[in-house]
Enzyme design. Structure first.
Site, PDB file in Angstrom:
ATOM      1  CB  CYS A 149      -0.984  -0.013   1.170  1.00  0.00           C
ATOM      2  SG  CYS A 149      -0.201   0.108   2.806  1.00  0.00           S
ATOM      3  CG  HIS A 198      -4.531   0.104   3.666  1.00  0.00           C
ATOM      4  ND1 HIS A 198      -3.758  -0.704   2.870  1.00  0.00           N
ATOM      5  CD2 HIS A 198      -5.484   0.639   2.842  1.00  0.00           C
ATOM      6  CE1 HIS A 198      -4.218  -0.671   1.624  1.00  0.00           C
ATOM      7  NE2 HIS A 198      -5.259   0.141   1.591  1.00  0.00           N
ATOM      8  CG  HIS A 210      -6.484   0.865  -1.887  1.00  0.00           C
ATOM      9  ND1 HIS A 210      -6.953   0.496  -0.647  1.00  0.00           N
ATOM     10  CD2 HIS A 210      -7.429   0.382  -2.766  1.00  0.00           C
ATOM     11  CE1 HIS A 210      -8.105  -0.159  -0.777  1.00  0.00           C
ATOM     12  NE2 HIS A 210      -8.398  -0.228  -2.043  1.00  0.00           N
TER      13      HIS A 210
END
Length: 237
Positions: A149, A198, A210
């Protein structure tokens, strides 16, 4: 005969000296040393005009002169009326003294430059979307190796000229906290149960892009999974 010539010459010099002394307009002097009035020409008249300009009474827009004309007389009269002096239009010593006092008290206020509006760089959503489908790889930082991420966000934002820390937790400590999102804002989530774990990029219309699960993809912020794990957003552009 010789003595008579010398006496006459000395008399002429003495007379010239008397004329020079009796004509103060020919000598250097400061404003206020003498009375000034219409018809006179002297550098003090210009100084008087400058002082009256500061007090707001001399409004002649063609510059200053050394001649005491109707504009200067009118300015002096206006000043005298305002400060309850006899409005003769003649700048006597008392009038000049007060003019100088009022001019000296005028504060020059510097004009402030207009504040620059904060600008937000336009985020290239298409460039971010071109990486859709690139596989998820833990620790990955490029299209060739795959992305995790934060690796994906760092890569995309670097293309926008923004350098970010490597980890999502550290990214969360950069930029400006925002609530009204714009494309390019970073959005953070708690997916591990312990703080930020994240990071994604907001691309508008309630969507984020993402690297999550299997690959780079677009998701909705309002989905039940992401909505309940949302931590906040930061603006780095």
């Amino acid at each position: 005969m010789k003595k008579s010539f010398v006496t006459k010459a000395l008399g002429t010099i003495a007379l010239a000296a008397v004329v020079f002394v009796s004509n103060p307009l020919s000598a250097d002097a400061a404003l206020g040393d003498r009375q000034l009035k219409q018809g006179m020409t002297h550098k003090e008249v210009k100084d008087l005009q400058v002082a009256l300009k500061k007090t707001g009474h001399f409004t002649y827009n063609q510059g200053y002169t050394t001649y005491y004309g109707t504009y200067t007389k009118s300015a002096v009269s206006k000043f005298q009326k305002q400060y309850r002096l006899k409005a003769t239009g003649v700048a006597d010593k008392n009038t000049i003294k007060l003019i100088k006092q009022k001019a000296a008290a005028v504060k020059v206020v510097a004009k402030k430059a207009p504040a620059k509006k904060a600008t937000v760089k336009t985020f290239n959503v298409n460039a971010a979307k071109k990486l859709q489908g690139v596989r998820y790889t833990y620790g990955g930082t490029s299209p060739q190796t795959g992305f995790d991420c934060s690796g994906y966000v760092s890569y995309v934002m670097k293309q926008q000229g923004v350098s970010l820390p490597r980890r999502s937790q550290d990214m969360y400590n950069t930029g400006k906290k925002v609530s009204s999102l714009l494309p390019g804002d970073l959005v953070f989530y708690n997916t591990s149960g312990k703080g930020v774990s994240h990071v994604a990029i907001y691309i508008g219309n309630g969507q984020i892009i993402h690297s999550a699960s299997k690959n780079v993809k677009v998701d909705s912020m309002s989905s039940s999974y992401w909505k309940q794990r949302y931590v906040g957003a930061k603006r780095v552009l």
